[in-house]
Design an enzyme around this catalytic site. Structure first.
Site, PDB file in Angstrom:
ATOM      1  N   HIS A  88     -11.585   4.194  86.386  1.00  0.00           N
ATOM      2  CA  HIS A  88     -10.872   3.229  87.227  1.00  0.00           C
ATOM      3  C   HIS A  88      -9.607   2.734  86.549  1.00  0.00           C
ATOM      4  O   HIS A  88      -8.551   2.634  87.168  1.00  0.00           O
ATOM      5  CB  HIS A  88     -11.782   2.044  87.582  1.00  0.00           C
ATOM      6  CG  HIS A  88     -12.590   2.288  88.814  1.00  0.00           C
ATOM      7  ND1 HIS A  88     -13.667   3.137  88.825  1.00  0.00           N
ATOM      8  CD2 HIS A  88     -12.461   1.826  90.087  1.00  0.00           C
ATOM      9  CE1 HIS A  88     -14.184   3.168  90.056  1.00  0.00           C
ATOM     10  NE2 HIS A  88     -13.456   2.382  90.833  1.00  0.00           N
ATOM     11  N   LYS A 125     -24.319  -0.665  92.476  1.00  0.00           N
ATOM     12  CA  LYS A 125     -25.406  -1.642  92.618  1.00  0.00           C
ATOM     13  C   LYS A 125     -24.918  -2.971  92.074  1.00  0.00           C
ATOM     14  O   LYS A 125     -24.110  -3.019  91.154  1.00  0.00           O
ATOM     15  CB  LYS A 125     -26.671  -1.172  91.894  1.00  0.00           C
ATOM     16  CG  LYS A 125     -26.454  -0.832  90.417  1.00  0.00           C
ATOM     17  CD  LYS A 125     -27.327  -1.599  89.471  1.00  0.00           C
ATOM     18  CE  LYS A 125     -27.126  -1.137  88.040  1.00  0.00           C
ATOM     19  NZ  LYS A 125     -27.483  -2.143  87.053  1.00  0.00           N
TER      20      LYS A 125
END
Lengths: 179, 281
Positions: A38, A103
């Protein structure tokens, strides 16, 4: 609670039909990326460089898989905790990313951007990594190979079991009093 | 002096790394089943069913239960009448970790420089090694691979000496609540109380080695463990944070004497893949 079969890529209209609480079986191509990837993708955008894949309509799975054993497509491959990607996610959503898979909780800025752009956050079952790997039919490192497990991989998945936790209206299954 | 060879230590550590990552403890599996039976929440039931299935697949196919195969935390209880021969003990442990993570196709999750470069060491070393010298001529090795989804949700608080049981409970519940879905509930909550900053952290970590159902030896703390577990499970976080009564499988408390001015408390959270395997040489 419906069980919905979804195939990538997704249009904004398709995304808007998904609801928090839906059980989803996802098929098609998704890309992996976690912390280090990222950071690099955002740096690439800042420099005006091409990303390893076109974001439009696509999904990123926050995962750093185990190495594949002989005969395996990929090693165990469950989700990592998503909040660490929160500083980067809004930018990617604005570039057309439609699905984030991980999650755990997301921050308000991510949720607001999901609402604006029409995107969903789907949870895979954390820790169910051996089972999840069975839904991954092909895996190929397409960028940042030096990052090892954190490299960007192109995955072909077949009925990957997920739960829509935050939908494009901002309904959040983790925040159940508000749903 | 009884001699133990470093080669044997390396071999055992390698095996423990693989065993811990492939084979979930029976105590944990029993708790998943119990949770499944007790839950009314259909999502909670479904999640626990998936976790049971996942543990079964991992064992059968000899693959990691979770892709985060952890940083290897190794607890040694070294008998003072043992002589380690043939090399350096800690090098032997790290050799075992290196071999276990390679041979077991486990993920290498350790970066050398934690702040700037963050470059992966590619072999999951170094292990975090805690050594206790104890009477006797045995060496106990406990390998506890620790994932960071749960580690990241741990917290320290230097409480006031007068905060008491109420303050402790409030802090533990706050940590679990703030962690929410992030540490992969159902969790195991390790609580270290007393000592100093590092002692409390070590107590909390060490408490995670207990099999589920084993309580603190002191009845007062056993009761507190049970009460806290009840309160944690009333938070409606549930498996994966999607609601339900199975938020934690256990609350484990370890204590140590402390300073008159202080009450250090560390809450160290473990995920539902609460791994630890031991051997006595």
């Amino acid at each position: 609670m419906g069980e919905i079969r979804v195939t990538t890529p997704l249009s904004t209209e398709e995304v808007r039909e998904l609801r928090a609480g839906d059980r989803i079986l996802l098929s098609g191509i998704i890309y992996t990326g976690r912390d280090a990837a990222h950071k690099r993708m955002i740096e690439a955008l800042d420099k005006g460089e091409e990303l390893p894949f076109k974001l439009e309509g696509q999904g990123i799975y926050y995962v750093g898989p185990c190495p594949a054993k002989p005969g395996q497509v990929i090693g165990s491959a469950g989700p990592t905790t998503s909040y660490r990607m929160d500083p980067f996610a809004p930018r990617l959503l604005k570039e057309g990313l439609k699905i984030m898979i991980g999650k755990g909780a997301r921050n308000q800025e991510v949720i607001d951007t999901m609402k604006e752009e029409g995107a969903v956050y789907l949870a895979a079952i954390g820790g169910a990594a051996a089972l999840i790997a069975k839904s991954i039919k092909e895996a190929e490192v397409i960028a940042y190979k030096d990052l090892g497990t954190e490299a960007v991989r192109k995955l072909k998945v077949d009925n990957l079991p997920l739960i829509c936790v935050i939908d494009s209206k901002g309904n959040n299954l983790y925040n159940r009093e508000a749903v | 002096m009884r001699e133990i060879r470093v080669e044997d230590i390396s071999n055992e550590v390698a095996k423990l790394c693989i065993d811990a990552n492939y084979n979930l403890g029976d105590d944990i599996i029993k708790e998943y089943k119990r949770g499944y039976e007790r839950e009314d929440n259909p999502v909670a039931k479904e999640v626990l069913k998936i976790l049971l299935e996942n543990a079964k697949i991992a064992k059968r196919d000899e693959v990691p239960i979770c892709q985060d195969t952890g940083i290897a935390v190794v607890f040694l209880e070294l008998g003072q009448d043992v002589r380690v021969v043939g090399g350096d003990l800690y090098k032997a442990i790290n050799k075992g970790v290196r071999e276990g993570y390679e041979r077991g196709y486990l993920r290498k999750s350790v970066v050398k420089d934690p702040l700037i470069d963050r470059k992966n060491t590619e072999d999951n070393t170094p292990a975090i090694i805690h050594t206790e010298i104890v009477p006797g001529d045995k060496l106990k090795i406990n390998v506890a691979p620790k994932g960071f989804g749960s580690e990241n949700m741990s917290q320290l608080k230097m409480m006031r000496p007068t905060d008491g049981v109420g303050g402790l409970k409030e802090f533990v519940l706050k940590v679990v609540k703030e962690a929410g879905p992030n540490p992969c509930p159902p969790i195991v909550v390790g609580v270290g109380i007393g000592g100093t900053v590092e002692k409390a952290a070590l107590l909390a970590k060490k408490s995670l080695l207990r099999p589920i159902g084993v309580h603190n030896n002191d009845d007062k703390f056993k009761e507190l463990e049970e009460k806290l577990l009840e309160e944690v499970n009333a938070l409606d976080i549930g498996p994966q944070g999607l609601g339900g009564i199975t938020t934690a499988l256990a609350v484990n408390i370890e204590t140590f004497p402390t300073h008159i001015a202080g009450l250090p408390v560390v809450v160290n959270i473990n995920c539902h893949v609460a791994r630890h395997k031991e051997i006595v040489l």
